[in-house]
Design a protein around this motif. Structure first.
Motif, PDB file in Angstrom:
ATOM      1  N   GLU A 105      41.436  23.315  54.173  1.00 52.58           N
ATOM      2  CA  GLU A 105      42.338  23.230  53.020  1.00 52.58           C
ATOM      3  C   GLU A 105      41.599  22.708  51.795  1.00 52.58           C
ATOM      4  O   GLU A 105      40.672  21.910  51.895  1.00 52.58           O
ATOM      5  N   GLY A 106      42.040  23.182  50.642  1.00 48.75           N
ATOM      6  CA  GLY A 106      41.461  22.735  49.389  1.00 48.75           C
ATOM      7  C   GLY A 106      40.104  23.304  49.056  1.00 48.75           C
ATOM      8  O   GLY A 106      39.274  22.606  48.471  1.00 48.75           O
ATOM      9  N   PRO A 107      39.817  24.576  49.382  1.00 52.20           N
ATOM     10  CA  PRO A 107      38.495  25.123  49.057  1.00 52.20           C
ATOM     11  C   PRO A 107      38.349  25.353  47.558  1.00 52.20           C
ATOM     12  O   PRO A 107      39.340  25.536  46.849  1.00 52.20           O
ATOM     13  N   VAL A 108      37.104  25.319  47.078  1.00 54.35           N
ATOM     14  CA  VAL A 108      36.825  25.755  45.713  1.00 54.35           C
ATOM     15  C   VAL A 108      36.617  27.265  45.773  1.00 54.35           C
ATOM     16  O   VAL A 108      35.730  27.752  46.473  1.00 54.35           O
ATOM     17  N   VAL A 109      37.478  28.001  45.067  1.00 51.53           N
ATOM     18  CA  VAL A 109      37.460  29.460  45.122  1.00 51.53           C
ATOM     19  C   VAL A 109      37.037  29.993  43.755  1.00 51.53           C
ATOM     20  O   VAL A 109      37.784  29.901  42.777  1.00 51.53           O
ATOM     21  N   ALA A 110      35.817  30.508  43.690  1.00 55.36           N
ATOM     22  CA  ALA A 110      35.313  31.087  42.448  1.00 55.36           C
ATOM     23  C   ALA A 110      35.770  32.541  42.350  1.00 55.36           C
ATOM     24  O   ALA A 110      35.601  33.311  43.297  1.00 55.36           O
ATOM     25  N   VAL A 111      36.340  32.908  41.217  1.00 59.88           N
ATOM     26  CA  VAL A 111      36.808  34.277  40.993  1.00 59.88           C
ATOM     27  C   VAL A 111      36.011  34.876  39.848  1.00 59.88           C
ATOM     28  O   VAL A 111      35.932  34.299  38.764  1.00 59.88           O
ATOM     29  N   ASP A 112      35.413  36.032  40.104  1.00 56.71           N
ATOM     30  CA  ASP A 112      34.576  36.653  39.078  1.00 56.71           C
ATOM     31  C   ASP A 112      34.496  38.147  39.352  1.00 56.71           C
ATOM     32  O   ASP A 112      34.742  38.614  40.469  1.00 56.71           O
ATOM     33  N   GLY A 113      34.118  38.908  38.333  1.00 57.02           N
ATOM     34  CA  GLY A 113      34.042  40.354  38.446  1.00 57.02           C
ATOM     35  C   GLY A 113      32.616  40.854  38.553  1.00 57.02           C
ATOM     36  O   GLY A 113      31.668  40.181  38.136  1.00 57.02           O
ATOM     37  N   LYS A 114      32.468  42.055  39.113  1.00 55.13           N
ATOM     38  CA  LYS A 114      31.167  42.700  39.236  1.00 55.13           C
ATOM     39  C   LYS A 114      31.364  44.218  39.190  1.00 55.13           C
ATOM     40  O   LYS A 114      32.282  44.747  39.812  1.00 55.13           O
ATOM     41  N   GLN A 115      30.479  44.885  38.509  1.00 56.01           N
ATOM     42  CA  GLN A 115      30.540  46.336  38.421  1.00 56.01           C
ATOM     43  C   GLN A 115      29.631  46.971  39.470  1.00 56.01           C
ATOM     44  O   GLN A 115      28.524  46.499  39.713  1.00 56.01           O
ATOM     45  N   PRO A 124      32.744  64.650  36.924  1.00 57.56           N
ATOM     46  CA  PRO A 124      34.200  64.594  36.717  1.00 57.56           C
ATOM     47  C   PRO A 124      34.639  63.501  35.748  1.00 57.56           C
ATOM     48  O   PRO A 124      35.832  63.252  35.584  1.00 57.56           O
ATOM     49  N   GLY A 125      33.665  62.831  35.112  1.00 58.86           N
ATOM     50  CA  GLY A 125      34.008  61.780  34.151  1.00 58.86           C
ATOM     51  C   GLY A 125      34.521  60.512  34.802  1.00 58.86           C
ATOM     52  O   GLY A 125      35.343  59.796  34.219  1.00 58.86           O
ATOM     53  N   LYS A 126      34.015  60.198  35.998  1.00 60.76           N
ATOM     54  CA  LYS A 126      34.454  59.006  36.715  1.00 60.76           C
ATOM     55  C   LYS A 126      33.599  57.821  36.305  1.00 60.76           C
ATOM     56  O   LYS A 126      32.377  57.850  36.439  1.00 60.76           O
ATOM     57  N   SER A 127      34.224  56.766  35.807  1.00 65.03           N
ATOM     58  CA  SER A 127      33.480  55.583  35.383  1.00 65.03           C
ATOM     59  C   SER A 127      33.158  54.703  36.582  1.00 65.03           C
ATOM     60  O   SER A 127      33.748  54.844  37.660  1.00 65.03           O
ATOM     61  N   ALA A 128      32.203  53.816  36.405  1.00 66.93           N
ATOM     62  CA  ALA A 128      31.797  52.919  37.488  1.00 66.93           C
ATOM     63  C   ALA A 128      32.946  51.983  37.864  1.00 66.93           C
ATOM     64  O   ALA A 128      33.711  51.532  37.010  1.00 66.93           O
ATOM     65  N   ILE A 129      33.049  51.711  39.147  1.00 67.77           N
ATOM     66  CA  ILE A 129      34.088  50.815  39.645  1.00 67.77           C
ATOM     67  C   ILE A 129      33.761  49.375  39.256  1.00 67.77           C
ATOM     68  O   ILE A 129      32.618  48.940  39.326  1.00 67.77           O
ATOM     69  N   HIS A 130      34.780  48.654  38.845  1.00 70.17           N
ATOM     70  CA  HIS A 130      34.662  47.223  38.576  1.00 70.17           C
ATOM     71  C   HIS A 130      35.629  46.525  39.521  1.00 70.17           C
ATOM     72  O   HIS A 130      36.758  46.973  39.700  1.00 70.17           O
ATOM     73  N   ARG A 131      35.202  45.456  40.139  1.00 67.96           N
ATOM     74  CA  ARG A 131      36.092  44.734  41.051  1.00 67.96           C
ATOM     75  C   ARG A 131      35.971  43.240  40.811  1.00 67.96           C
ATOM     76  O   ARG A 131      34.961  42.755  40.305  1.00 67.96           O
ATOM     77  N   VAL A 132      37.014  42.522  41.174  1.00 70.03           N
ATOM     78  CA  VAL A 132      36.976  41.057  41.129  1.00 70.03           C
ATOM     79  C   VAL A 132      36.975  40.544  42.567  1.00 70.03           C
ATOM     80  O   VAL A 132      37.636  41.119  43.445  1.00 70.03           O
ATOM     81  N   SER A 133      36.216  39.494  42.809  1.00 68.45           N
ATOM     82  CA  SER A 133      36.095  38.927  44.146  1.00 68.45           C
ATOM     83  C   SER A 133      36.447  37.450  44.119  1.00 68.45           C
ATOM     84  O   SER A 133      36.245  36.769  43.110  1.00 68.45           O
ATOM     85  N   ALA A 134      36.980  36.975  45.238  1.00 65.43           N
ATOM     86  CA  ALA A 134      37.267  35.550  45.426  1.00 65.43           C
ATOM     87  C   ALA A 134      36.273  35.014  46.443  1.00 65.43           C
ATOM     88  O   ALA A 134      36.206  35.514  47.581  1.00 65.43           O
ATOM     89  N   TRP A 135      35.505  34.007  46.046  1.00 72.36           N
ATOM     90  CA  TRP A 135      34.384  33.490  46.841  1.00 72.36           C
ATOM     91  C   TRP A 135      34.628  32.022  47.131  1.00 72.36           C
ATOM     92  O   TRP A 135      34.719  31.188  46.217  1.00 72.36           O
TER      93      TRP A 135
END
Length: 378
Positions: A105-115, A124-135
């Motif tokens: 309980e009580g973890p430090v959870v870093a949230v950030d994005g990465k492409q 087909p005009g598909k852009s790169a995927i961007h996602r956010v992760s919880a670490w």
């Protein structure tokens, strides 16, 4: 006769909905998924490499899986993951993490994005995927991830990701981009607290908070009584001193004109890092807002823990898994392969008997079936 080998992946992912039509199902979906995870653990970074891994380990894999028609071809792996529902795959991941790994309980959870830079497709005009992760920084564990929808942004994706997590009184940290009122409310709604980096994207709040600390320093804190904590670390010819101050005195915080618009805000923090290398000293100053009570030690720990998402997750994915070089991109494949990497990374990070990095662990797992089984047996 050897007893069949049991691994947790099977029981958590075998209920995934089958995306293939009946007449094309020569291989079990769970077999495809487990072979892909094992391949990713052992250094395979494409469908071709995963199929070759499967062929090399077919006898051993037969102790874990049914393999009614042997090892699937690389096209079969590609089609399976292209058609797999990424939302279902992600939900199974979210269920698997707390069931297999102990998160206090009580973890430090870093949230950030990465492409995922290689996931774009100009045709087909598909852009790169961007996602956010919880670490989970202290646990060195990916808790979950969410794809940022096209024509949307990370700010909208973070609350959606937080809704999927059980924070257990955790502390959510973000960089300045994630310092948003809606995200603050989402963190509080899920039972956690927030610690957000504060910069010029909120000019009024940043200026008022920064000026408060600047004036307090000039007056040697005669009128403001902050909590204070300091750490010093040495290594590789470098000396780094971090000093943190936090203020939650309501009278002091009255200088923040829109304080009431920020859900749960009760603390301002400042961190000054001083680094000396070869006689040269540099100083960085960082400002924070938090829903936590004033605690400078926790401020320092949370800020440092957030930075670990860069070298503990993003850097490892780029260097050890070569994520930015991956050209997996058709349909849902780029998204599902990203979850596949997170599965493999969690298993490798939590196996601690080998005192080496993730890249070396991947090699060791490829060379030793006993070690691969140890990684899978988390």
């Amino acid at each position: 006769m050897d007893e069949p080998i049991r691994i947790s992946l099977v029981e958590h992912f075998e209920t995934l909905e089958e995306p293939r039509i009946e007449r094309s199902k020569l291989h079990n979906l769970i077999d495809i998924i487990v072979i892909a995870v094992c391949g990713a653990i052992c250094g395979a970074d494409s469908w071709v490499e995963i199929a070759e891994f499967g062929k090399a380990k077919e006898e051993w894999l037969g102790k874990v899986l049914e393999l009614p028609n042997g090892i699937p071809a690389h096209d079969t792996f590609g089609r399976g993951f292209r058609r797999l529902d990424p939302e279902q795959f992600q939900l199974r991941f979210l269920e698997w993490v707390p069931a297999v790994f102990r998160v206090t309980e009580g973890p430090v959870v870093a949230v950030d994005g990465k492409q995922l830079r290689g996931s774009h497709d100009q045709g087909p005009g598909k852009s790169a995927i961007h996602r956010v992760s919880a670490w989970a920084s202290h646990h060195r564990l990916v808790l979950g991830q969410l794809k940022v929808e096209e024509k949307s942004n990370q700010i909208k994706a973070i609350p959606a990701l937080l809704e999927l997590l059980d924070l257990k009184a955790g502390i959510v940290t973000t960089d300045a981009m994630g310092c948003q009122k809606a995200i603050a409310q989402s963190v509080l709604s899920t039972g956690g607290d927030y610690l957000f980096a504060l910069k010029e994207n909120h000019p009024q709040l940043y200026e008022e908070g920064h000026d408060l600390f600047t004036l307090a320093h000039q007056e040697q804190f005669r009128h403001v009584r902050p909590d204070f904590f300091e750490t010093t670390s040495k290594g590789h010819g470098r000396i780094e001193t971090r000093r943190g101050w936090s203020i939650s005195d309501p009278t002091s915080l009255n200088v923040l004109r829109d304080r009431d618009q920020w859900p749960g805000l009760q603390t301002l923090g400042m961190l000054i890092s001083e680094r000396s290398v070869a006689g040269h000293t540099s100083t960085d100053t960082h400002d924070f807002i938090s829903s936590l009570p004033s605690d400078a030690r926790r401020l320092l720990d949370g800020a440092r823990s957030h930075w670990s998402i860069e070298n503990g997750l993003h850097w490892v994915l780029d260097v050890s898994f070569r994520e930015d070089f991956s050209r997996v991109r058709m349909d849902h494949a780029a998204h599902t392969f990203a979850i596949l990497r997170h599965l493999a990374l969690n298993l490798l990070k939590q196996e601690r008997s080998a005192k080496v990095g993730v890249k070396a662990k991947r090699l060791k797992a490829a060379l030793s079936q006993d070690y691969l089984l140890k990684v899978l047996s988390q």
